[in-house]
Design a protein around this motif. Sequence first.
Motif, PDB file in Angstrom:
ATOM      1  N   THR A 131      55.355  61.324 -19.870  1.00  0.00           N
ATOM      2  CA  THR A 131      56.221  60.147 -19.802  1.00  0.00           C
ATOM      3  C   THR A 131      55.382  58.880 -19.668  1.00  0.00           C
ATOM      4  OG1 THR A 131      57.991  61.434 -18.800  1.00  0.00           O
ATOM      5  CG2 THR A 131      58.098  59.045 -18.529  1.00  0.00           C
ATOM      6  N   LYS A 132      54.355  58.916 -18.819  1.00  0.00           N
ATOM      7  CA  LYS A 132      53.476  57.752 -18.652  1.00  0.00           C
ATOM      8  C   LYS A 132      52.781  57.404 -19.974  1.00  0.00           C
ATOM      9  CE  LYS A 132      53.630  57.270 -14.042  1.00  0.00           C
ATOM     10  NZ  LYS A 132      54.097  56.073 -13.383  1.00  0.00           N
ATOM     11  N   VAL A 133      52.308  58.429 -20.680  1.00  0.00           N
ATOM     12  CA  VAL A 133      51.644  58.202 -21.969  1.00  0.00           C
ATOM     13  C   VAL A 133      52.613  57.524 -22.940  1.00  0.00           C
ATOM     14  CG1 VAL A 133      50.696  59.355 -24.009  1.00  0.00           C
ATOM     15  CG2 VAL A 133      49.959  60.060 -21.725  1.00  0.00           C
ATOM     16  N   ASP A 134      53.832  58.037 -23.011  1.00  0.00           N
ATOM     17  CA  ASP A 134      54.833  57.445 -23.912  1.00  0.00           C
ATOM     18  C   ASP A 134      55.135  55.994 -23.543  1.00  0.00           C
ATOM     19  OD1 ASP A 134      54.988  59.807 -25.318  1.00  0.00           O
ATOM     20  OD2 ASP A 134      56.804  60.500 -24.299  1.00  0.00           O
ATOM     21  N   GLN A 135      55.251  55.715 -22.235  1.00  0.00           N
ATOM     22  CA  GLN A 135      55.543  54.345 -21.797  1.00  0.00           C
ATOM     23  C   GLN A 135      54.411  53.394 -22.178  1.00  0.00           C
ATOM     24  OE1 GLN A 135      56.105  55.048 -17.605  1.00  0.00           O
ATOM     25  NE2 GLN A 135      58.339  55.131 -17.799  1.00  0.00           N
ATOM     26  N   VAL A 136      53.174  53.824 -21.958  1.00  0.00           N
ATOM     27  CA  VAL A 136      52.022  52.968 -22.272  1.00  0.00           C
ATOM     28  C   VAL A 136      51.938  52.717 -23.778  1.00  0.00           C
ATOM     29  CG1 VAL A 136      49.492  52.866 -22.281  1.00  0.00           C
ATOM     30  CG2 VAL A 136      50.707  53.595 -20.219  1.00  0.00           C
ATOM     31  N   LEU A 137      52.098  53.781 -24.568  1.00  0.00           N
ATOM     32  CA  LEU A 137      52.016  53.617 -26.020  1.00  0.00           C
ATOM     33  C   LEU A 137      53.128  52.714 -26.543  1.00  0.00           C
ATOM     34  CD1 LEU A 137      51.040  57.234 -27.145  1.00  0.00           C
ATOM     35  CD2 LEU A 137      49.568  55.206 -26.986  1.00  0.00           C
ATOM     36  N   GLN A 138      54.320  52.854 -25.987  1.00  0.00           N
ATOM     37  CA  GLN A 138      55.441  52.009 -26.411  1.00  0.00           C
ATOM     38  C   GLN A 138      55.179  50.543 -26.053  1.00  0.00           C
ATOM     39  OE1 GLN A 138      59.207  53.230 -24.807  1.00  0.00           O
ATOM     40  NE2 GLN A 138      60.363  51.881 -26.141  1.00  0.00           N
ATOM     41  N   ALA A 139      54.651  50.301 -24.851  1.00  0.00           N
ATOM     42  CA  ALA A 139      54.350  48.934 -24.436  1.00  0.00           C
ATOM     43  C   ALA A 139      53.248  48.332 -25.317  1.00  0.00           C
ATOM     44  CB  ALA A 139      53.925  48.913 -22.971  1.00  0.00           C
ATOM     45  N   ALA A 140      52.231  49.129 -25.626  1.00  0.00           N
ATOM     46  CA  ALA A 140      51.129  48.632 -26.461  1.00  0.00           C
ATOM     47  C   ALA A 140      51.615  48.317 -27.870  1.00  0.00           C
ATOM     48  CB  ALA A 140      50.003  49.664 -26.502  1.00  0.00           C
ATOM     49  N   ARG A 141      52.413  49.194 -28.440  1.00  0.00           N
ATOM     50  CA  ARG A 141      52.925  48.946 -29.801  1.00  0.00           C
ATOM     51  C   ARG A 141      53.852  47.738 -29.807  1.00  0.00           C
ATOM     52  NH1 ARG A 141      49.357  51.438 -29.522  1.00  0.00           N
ATOM     53  NH2 ARG A 141      48.885  53.500 -30.255  1.00  0.00           N
ATOM     54  N   GLY A 142      54.651  47.613 -28.752  1.00  0.00           N
ATOM     55  CA  GLY A 142      55.557  46.467 -28.650  1.00  0.00           C
ATOM     56  C   GLY A 142      54.816  45.147 -28.574  1.00  0.00           C
ATOM     57  N   ALA A 143      53.630  45.173 -27.960  1.00  0.00           N
ATOM     58  CA  ALA A 143      52.827  43.955 -27.844  1.00  0.00           C
ATOM     59  C   ALA A 143      51.873  43.790 -29.026  1.00  0.00           C
ATOM     60  CB  ALA A 143      52.035  43.984 -26.536  1.00  0.00           C
ATOM     61  N   GLY A 144      51.862  44.770 -29.934  1.00  0.00           N
ATOM     62  CA  GLY A 144      51.011  44.664 -31.116  1.00  0.00           C
ATOM     63  C   GLY A 144      49.562  45.043 -30.876  1.00  0.00           C
ATOM     64  N   HIS A 145      49.308  45.893 -29.880  1.00  0.00           N
ATOM     65  CA  HIS A 145      47.933  46.310 -29.576  1.00  0.00           C
ATOM     66  C   HIS A 145      47.738  47.779 -29.928  1.00  0.00           C
ATOM     67  CE1 HIS A 145      47.364  42.522 -27.598  1.00  0.00           C
ATOM     68  NE2 HIS A 145      48.303  42.774 -26.698  1.00  0.00           N
ATOM     69  N   PRO A 146      46.526  48.145 -30.369  1.00  0.00           N
ATOM     70  CA  PRO A 146      46.263  49.540 -30.745  1.00  0.00           C
ATOM     71  C   PRO A 146      45.780  50.415 -29.581  1.00  0.00           C
ATOM     72  CG  PRO A 146      44.399  48.209 -31.360  1.00  0.00           C
ATOM     73  CD  PRO A 146      45.440  47.265 -30.782  1.00  0.00           C
ATOM     74  N   LEU A 147      46.105  50.068 -28.352  1.00  0.00           N
ATOM     75  CA  LEU A 147      45.653  50.808 -27.179  1.00  0.00           C
ATOM     76  C   LEU A 147      46.046  52.276 -27.298  1.00  0.00           C
ATOM     77  CD1 LEU A 147      44.383  50.647 -24.332  1.00  0.00           C
ATOM     78  CD2 LEU A 147      46.691  50.233 -23.458  1.00  0.00           C
ATOM     79  N   GLN A 148      45.098  53.170 -27.024  1.00  0.00           N
ATOM     80  CA  GLN A 148      45.345  54.610 -27.078  1.00  0.00           C
ATOM     81  C   GLN A 148      45.395  55.179 -25.669  1.00  0.00           C
ATOM     82  OE1 GLN A 148      45.849  56.641 -29.884  1.00  0.00           O
ATOM     83  NE2 GLN A 148      46.157  54.601 -30.756  1.00  0.00           N
ATOM     84  N   CYS A 149      46.350  56.090 -25.468  1.00  0.00           N
ATOM     85  CA  CYS A 149      46.541  56.729 -24.176  1.00  0.00           C
ATOM     86  C   CYS A 149      46.840  58.199 -24.432  1.00  0.00           C
ATOM     87  CB  CYS A 149      47.695  56.056 -23.434  1.00  0.00           C
ATOM     88  SG  CYS A 149      47.993  56.681 -21.784  1.00  0.00           S
ATOM     89  N   LEU A 150      46.282  59.073 -23.602  1.00  0.00           N
ATOM     90  CA  LEU A 150      46.549  60.490 -23.749  1.00  0.00           C
ATOM     91  C   LEU A 150      46.525  61.170 -22.387  1.00  0.00           C
ATOM     92  CD1 LEU A 150      43.501  62.066 -23.547  1.00  0.00           C
ATOM     93  CD2 LEU A 150      43.271  60.858 -25.691  1.00  0.00           C
ATOM     94  N   SER A 151      47.045  62.401 -22.358  1.00  0.00           N
ATOM     95  CA  SER A 151      46.978  63.189 -21.129  1.00  0.00           C
ATOM     96  C   SER A 151      46.192  64.453 -21.430  1.00  0.00           C
ATOM     97  CB  SER A 151      48.374  63.524 -20.613  1.00  0.00           C
ATOM     98  OG  SER A 151      49.030  64.413 -21.479  1.00  0.00           O
ATOM     99  N   GLU A 152      45.399  64.879 -20.456  1.00  0.00           N
ATOM    100  CA  GLU A 152      44.608  66.094 -20.615  1.00  0.00           C
ATOM    101  C   GLU A 152      44.629  66.862 -19.301  1.00  0.00           C
ATOM    102  OE1 GLU A 152      40.222  64.041 -19.949  1.00  0.00           O
ATOM    103  OE2 GLU A 152      40.972  64.281 -21.977  1.00  0.00           O
ATOM    104  N   PRO A 153      44.551  68.198 -19.384  1.00  0.00           N
ATOM    105  CA  PRO A 153      44.609  68.996 -18.153  1.00  0.00           C
ATOM    106  C   PRO A 153      43.418  68.722 -17.244  1.00  0.00           C
ATOM    107  CG  PRO A 153      44.473  70.399 -20.121  1.00  0.00           C
ATOM    108  CD  PRO A 153      44.458  68.990 -20.581  1.00  0.00           C
ATOM    109  N   VAL A 154      43.688  68.752 -15.959  1.00  0.00           N
ATOM    110  CA  VAL A 154      42.614  68.590 -14.964  1.00  0.00           C
ATOM    111  C   VAL A 154      41.924  69.934 -14.840  1.00  0.00           C
ATOM    112  CG1 VAL A 154      42.100  68.104 -12.559  1.00  0.00           C
ATOM    113  CG2 VAL A 154      43.861  66.809 -13.733  1.00  0.00           C
ATOM    114  N   GLU A 155      40.629  69.922 -14.902  1.00  0.00           N
ATOM    115  CA  GLU A 155      39.861  71.176 -14.828  1.00  0.00           C
ATOM    116  C   GLU A 155      39.537  71.539 -13.417  1.00  0.00           C
ATOM    117  OE1 GLU A 155      36.596  70.217 -17.282  1.00  0.00           O
ATOM    118  OE2 GLU A 155      37.784  70.204 -19.091  1.00  0.00           O
TER     119      GLU A 155
END
Length: 118
Positions: free
Chosen positions: A94-118
């Motif tokens: 959900t956090k990844v989706d929110q960040v990507l939506q905010a970045a696209r809405g502002a016109g920025h190519p910011l990348q966000c992802l989630s990865e498992p904690v080892e």
Amino acid sequence: MATQNPKKPETPVAPPSVGSDDAVVLERRTQRAKPPQMFQVVLLNDDFTPMEFVVHVIQEYFGKDRETATQIMLKIHLEGKGICGVYSRDVANTKVDQVLQAARGAGHPLQCLSEPVE
């Protein structure tokens, strides 16, 4: 019409009676549930997204104060990526989706992802 007498049903096999030598006792085993796997939300560096926007995103979606958000932003800028928080799978996605939506809405190519904690 039926000319035969109905058959008598067979007697069911009864469970062992209480106190007899045939009784079976099961031991109760405690079950331990594993904690859910945790996922870290990572922001990736790019050459186009303004640093101030990254700080704003970290403050807005990850609940960090300005100083902590600035430190995370500098880590992203210098090392190429930075961890913004550790959450369960659904919350991290959900956090990844929110960040990507905010970045696209502002016109920025910011990348966000989630990865498992080892």
